[in-house]
Every structure is written in structure tokens, then in C-alpha cells.
Design an enzyme around this catalytic site. Sequence first.
Site, PDB file in Angstrom:
ATOM      1  N   GLU B  69       0.818  -1.203   0.000  1.00 41.81           N
ATOM      2  CA  GLU B  69       0.000   0.000   0.000  1.00 41.81           C
ATOM      3  C   GLU B  69       0.860   1.265   0.000  1.00 41.81           C
ATOM      4  O   GLU B  69       0.933   1.972  -0.976  1.00 41.81           O
ATOM      5  CB  GLU B  69      -0.914  -0.034   1.229  1.00 41.81           C
ATOM      6  CG  GLU B  69      -2.211   0.699   1.014  1.00 41.81           C
ATOM      7  CD  GLU B  69      -3.228   0.325   2.071  1.00 41.81           C
ATOM      8  OE1 GLU B  69      -2.889  -0.375   3.034  1.00 41.81           O
ATOM      9  OE2 GLU B  69      -4.385   0.756   1.920  1.00 41.81           O
ATOM     10  N   GLY B 285     -18.093  21.309  46.822  1.00 44.42           N
ATOM     11  CA  GLY B 285     -17.812  22.167  47.962  1.00 44.42           C
ATOM     12  C   GLY B 285     -18.001  21.515  49.305  1.00 44.42           C
ATOM     13  O   GLY B 285     -18.084  22.177  50.329  1.00 44.42           O
ATOM     14  N   THR B 289     -11.813  17.999  48.359  1.00 46.20           N
ATOM     15  CA  THR B 289     -10.445  18.432  48.078  1.00 46.20           C
ATOM     16  C   THR B 289      -9.676  18.624  49.384  1.00 46.20           C
ATOM     17  O   THR B 289      -8.480  18.339  49.452  1.00 46.20           O
ATOM     18  CB  THR B 289     -10.453  19.713  47.229  1.00 46.20           C
ATOM     19  OG1 THR B 289     -11.206  19.456  46.049  1.00 46.20           O
ATOM     20  CG2 THR B 289      -9.047  20.133  46.844  1.00 46.20           C
ATOM     21  N   LEU B 290     -10.372  19.045  50.424  1.00 47.28           N
ATOM     22  CA  LEU B 290      -9.732  19.173  51.736  1.00 47.28           C
ATOM     23  C   LEU B 290      -9.255  17.804  52.215  1.00 47.28           C
ATOM     24  O   LEU B 290      -8.136  17.652  52.702  1.00 47.28           O
ATOM     25  CB  LEU B 290     -10.726  19.769  52.740  1.00 47.28           C
ATOM     26  CG  LEU B 290     -10.295  19.719  54.210  1.00 47.28           C
ATOM     27  CD1 LEU B 290      -8.985  20.459  54.431  1.00 47.28           C
ATOM     28  CD2 LEU B 290     -11.378  20.309  55.097  1.00 47.28           C
ATOM     29  N   GLU B 312      -9.498  18.958  38.214  1.00 47.18           N
ATOM     30  CA  GLU B 312     -10.511  20.000  38.315  1.00 47.18           C
ATOM     31  C   GLU B 312      -9.910  21.373  38.571  1.00 47.18           C
ATOM     32  O   GLU B 312     -10.413  22.368  38.077  1.00 47.18           O
ATOM     33  CB  GLU B 312     -11.498  19.649  39.445  1.00 47.18           C
ATOM     34  CG  GLU B 312     -12.512  18.617  39.009  1.00 47.18           C
ATOM     35  CD  GLU B 312     -13.523  18.284  40.082  1.00 47.18           C
ATOM     36  OE1 GLU B 312     -13.231  18.528  41.270  1.00 47.18           O
ATOM     37  OE2 GLU B 312     -14.589  17.788  39.721  1.00 47.18           O
ATOM     38  N   ARG B 445     -22.385  19.768  57.691  1.00 47.74           N
ATOM     39  CA  ARG B 445     -21.708  18.721  56.929  1.00 47.74           C
ATOM     40  C   ARG B 445     -21.650  17.425  57.730  1.00 47.74           C
ATOM     41  O   ARG B 445     -21.364  17.443  58.922  1.00 47.74           O
ATOM     42  CB  ARG B 445     -20.289  19.151  56.582  1.00 47.74           C
ATOM     43  CG  ARG B 445     -20.205  20.307  55.617  1.00 47.74           C
ATOM     44  CD  ARG B 445     -18.758  20.607  55.317  1.00 47.74           C
ATOM     45  NE  ARG B 445     -18.621  21.419  54.135  1.00 47.74           N
ATOM     46  CZ  ARG B 445     -18.436  22.739  54.166  1.00 47.74           C
ATOM     47  NH1 ARG B 445     -18.390  23.363  55.329  1.00 47.74           N
ATOM     48  NH2 ARG B 445     -18.303  23.415  53.051  1.00 47.74           N
ATOM     49  N   MET B 452     -15.516  -0.466  54.719  1.00 46.66           N
ATOM     50  CA  MET B 452     -14.088  -0.546  55.011  1.00 46.66           C
ATOM     51  C   MET B 452     -13.740  -2.025  54.973  1.00 46.66           C
ATOM     52  O   MET B 452     -13.943  -2.764  55.931  1.00 46.66           O
ATOM     53  CB  MET B 452     -13.836   0.064  56.393  1.00 46.66           C
ATOM     54  CG  MET B 452     -12.408   0.032  56.851  1.00 46.66           C
ATOM     55  SD  MET B 452     -11.489   1.486  56.356  1.00 46.66           S
ATOM     56  CE  MET B 452      -9.818   0.932  56.710  1.00 46.66           C
ATOM     57  N   SER B 455     -11.933  -4.544  57.938  1.00 50.74           N
ATOM     58  CA  SER B 455     -11.674  -3.824  59.180  1.00 50.74           C
ATOM     59  C   SER B 455     -12.979  -3.372  59.825  1.00 50.74           C
ATOM     60  O   SER B 455     -13.970  -3.136  59.149  1.00 50.74           O
ATOM     61  CB  SER B 455     -10.805  -2.604  58.896  1.00 50.74           C
ATOM     62  OG  SER B 455     -10.741  -1.780  60.029  1.00 50.74           O
TER      63      SER B 455
END
Lengths: 97, 505
Positions: B69, B285, B289-290, B312, B445, B452, B455
Site C-alpha cells: 500500500e 464544595g 479536596t480538603l 478540576e 456537613r 471498610m 476492618s
Amino acid sequence: MDKVLLKLYVTGQTPKTERAIANLRRICKEDLGGQYEMAVIDVLERPQLAEDERILATPTLIKTLPLPLRRVIGDLSDTEKVLLGLDVQPVRKGEEE
Amino acid sequence: MNTMDRLPQIEKLETGIAGFDLIARGGLPKGRTTLISGTAGSAKTVIACQFLAEGIEKAGDSGVFITFEEPPDDIRQNMVGLGWDIQRWEAEGQWAFVDASPQPGAEAVVTGSYDLGALLARIEYAVRKVGATRVSMDSLGAIFTQFADSATVRSELFRIASALKAMGVTAVMTAERAQEYGDIARYGVEEFVADNVIILRNVLEQEKRRRTVEILKFRGTSHQKGEFPFTIMPGQGVIVIPLSAIELKQKSSNVRLSSGNEELDRMCGGGFFRDSIILVSGATGNGKTLMVTEFIAGGAANGERCLLFAFEESREQLFRNAEGWGIDFEQMEEEGRLKVVCEYPEVMGLEDHLIDMKTVIDEFKPNRMAVDSLSALERVSNIKGFREFVIGLTSFIKHEEIVGLFTATTPTLMGGTSVTEAHISTITDSIILLRYVEMYGEMRRGLTVLKMRGSMHDKDIREFTIDGQGMHIGKPFRNVTGILTGQPVHRAPAEIERIGELFQE
């Protein structure tokens, strides 16, 4: 008339090879009036030549001169087609003398 | 003595193509021809070249490339980007081309019968010349367009295939197919080189291209079944991602690592396991991320190497956020304990992301890593591709004994699960839910450890607050039910006591 240079690439001594050689000899003699040079190349013996010319099918007939380069594939059983493919004017019988 | 003892098993030849040998259970059948069929643009030529390239680079095998080809010059040029210096290999006698590409303006007249004996002679010559053990032919369809007599071409190709077998070389032949799901190949070529068939696909699904490879059959020997995604990386070529071929044989570890938050460690029964995958799910929020930031900080404080993939937020944002919680990412990076990789999910496909991430992991060798967020990656793929990505990534990091924290964003504020979770929750070892709880006109919150593996853990839904020092996990919500479903109902303490009494003896 210019001399026609022809190379016929074949693979080994097969009936197809012999047929192609015989057909070419006949065409050369009858239609090219002897104004030719012809070489038969066995690609099994000279594979590098086939590589250089990038030959795939056998038998392949290549007209190297006069230009343009022409290729004809097959056992050359159809004379008219061979002459057309090589782009040469056949020499008429009688014109020779 | 029975036949089983006398006949040797079919040997496999390791191709060296990353991931492929795994799905092929060792490689291509040695000394045989394999048909690779695919639509236009399905990377047939790349694979055909790579088969030879890997042979030269990894095994010292020489190769012959027969092209029907593209002219050799084009191939030499196209493959430079993949890191293959074909010209040098040719000069060193490891690679030979047999150029059977169509020559422009050289239409040959056909008269009488012919065969492709010259082609075969050239192939045999080239194989002898470089001492080739691998041969690639690309692609068979093109030779049918060069010669009108397809019956002759077919029988000649069969002869070539038999000759290759007699020479003892391992060969791949590529062929075109018209549709992704249909006939194996055009011109029915599979009928004469049908010992082994591999299909390459390049499917357009939900506006995304997805490349897959499927081994349809290996006559007389085994292989993995089904489609496996692959990608083409610059400088590397094809990389197959052998997802479902990954064996579940990761070691399991009892070593616990800190989550970066003491209270959370306590809730998890002493911290995360060293080779576990933790999914943190929450609305926007909500503190995901924290949690990632504390997870990283906790690792760094412990002298571990931490890796963060952020899809993000930008680097600046992440570093500023961390600073706001009293964590100095910059210093950690200077000390070589942290590496942050920020990328837009849209810059490439998921397969490419996976390969890139693996490369970074291999280079950095982290003890823990976080991905923030998986949901952002979900945007660039379809569900199947996403799931494969997660499996590929988790199995890889588990194998490397890296603890991984992934975040997922839920679409609603109050409750419910995200698509991400639905598809990967069974793959993860632990799930931590972060939820908003509406109480008397106030958003509070909540956090719970939902699962888990291996455990004991705290089953409470605990309230947490965020301030300049980070996350503080407080008391359980005792008089609220329905937090996780997003419809909190407050019950008066009296009623709770009454219900409690009902179950007392």
C-alpha cells in the site's frame, strides 16, 4: 526503426515460462522484424533484479527502450495486446525487404 | 505413549507489544501467520511495523516488511514519530522492505495467465538476506486492487502463506474490513490465512473514539477473549490495556497508613490499609479536596512520597487552598515528597490518561496517591471505557502497593450517589461519604465511613466542620435520620428515647 530493448522476468523453468519465452520469440521475429534485444531473467536466480524493478508477477515483460517504459504481464498469448502494451508499431511483412 | 506426549505444544513468540502478549497469553503462535483485520485508520500498519520494531529492539529478531500500500519512504517517515528508526535498521541489516506498492503511471497490460512468483522470490530473498524470523505484510486488500484477477491473487497469497510457514517465520498479514462489526475482512482473505485472526476496531461511540483489539481465534492455542482497549503513544507505539486480563493476585497488607486526620483514622479502625483504594464521595464544595489535601499532608508528614492528580483545579488553586488550611504544598514539593500533576481531562482520551498516569507513578514511585476527581475524567469517556480505566488504574496501584484516594462528585447537594460511584464502588475497598445536612435552615456537613474492607469501622454519621486548620470531625448526628437519602428528618430526643426503650428488655 529504433531497436527495442526487452527484458522478460520469469520464475524457474515452468510451462508458463516456456510459453512466455516462445510467444515473445515469435512476436519479436514476426512483428519486430529482428530489431530487438531480448533478455530472459529468472527471478529465482537473480532476485535482486526483481527487487530493483519491483516485479510482482511473472512472467513480466518490460520494454526499457525506446521510452516510455512499458510493462506487460502474463504469458504473452495475445500478440495484439502485447504490441499494444509495449506501445510498438508492428513491422508489416514485406516492408522488411 | 499417546499423541499428547508426542506432539509439541504450539510455541508462542513474544511480540514485545506492551500489553498484547498478556492478552495473547504469551504472544503470537510461532512459525505461523496471523491475520490482523481492521477498518481504515485502525492502526493496522502501526501494529505491522511494531511487530518488527519490537523484535529488533527487544529480541534481536530481524524482520521483513512487505508493503502493498504505502511506499517504503512514507512508512520510514511515518514511524519516526513512534520512535522507530527504520532507516538505521535497514543499514544495519535488521530490516528489509519488499516494495510491492503500486507504481504511479505504470499500468501494466495483462495478457494470458500469470502468477506472483516474483513477489514470492523477492520475499524469500529478503528473508534470507537479513535472516528474518518475523515478516509483516501490509495490507492484503491493496494487492487485489493491483491485479484484476482476484482468483489468481487469492491462490498466490495462499502459496505465499504456505511458503512463509515453510520458512519457519512468524508472520502478520493485515487486511481491511468494511465495517467494525461485520465480515472479518474484504476479499475473504481470512479463508486462507485463517489459523489466527486478530481484529482491530476504532469505534465512534458518543463522539469519542475508542480503539480496541480482539483476538478472534488462535488455532490450537489459548488467548484472552473479548475486546481490549489500546492506544498509540508517541515514541512507544501501540499499548494494549489488558484490563480484564489482570489477575486478582495483589498482596493484601495489614499495614495501616494515616488518612491525615486523626479522627478519621479512628473511624476507620486505625487508618487506611497500605494497598487499598478509598473512594470519597460528596457534593461540590463539601470538603473532598480538603480530604485529599489532608491525605497528602498526612503522608508527607510521615515521610512518604505523595502523588496528586488534579483534574478540576489548577496548581495555583490547589496550592492556595492548601495554604488556607495551613498546609504548605510548595515546601513538600521542594523536599521531593510531593508531586502534583494538573491536567484538563479533555486533553486526551482515558486510555492515554491511564498510560500517562502509570508512567508518572512508575517514575515517581509514590507511597500514596490521590485523584481529584474521578468524575471529571468520566466526562471524556463512555461508561464502559470509564470502568475499564478505573479497573486498570486501581489494579496497577494495588500491585505497586500504593494507597489511593479517589474523589467522586455527586450530582445533587443533599444525597444520592454519583454515576462514578455506581460504576466503581465494587472496585474500591473503602467508601467515605461526605453529605450536606440541612438542619433548621442551616447547611451542616456530615461524614460517614460506609465501607471498610477487612476492618471494623465507625458506623456513625458524624458532623464535621472546616476552618483554617482543616477538617474537624465532631459528634454523630443523633436526632436526624435520612441524611444519606437526602431527606433528613429530625426526631425529638424524647421520641428517640422512647424507641430505644421499646427494644429494652
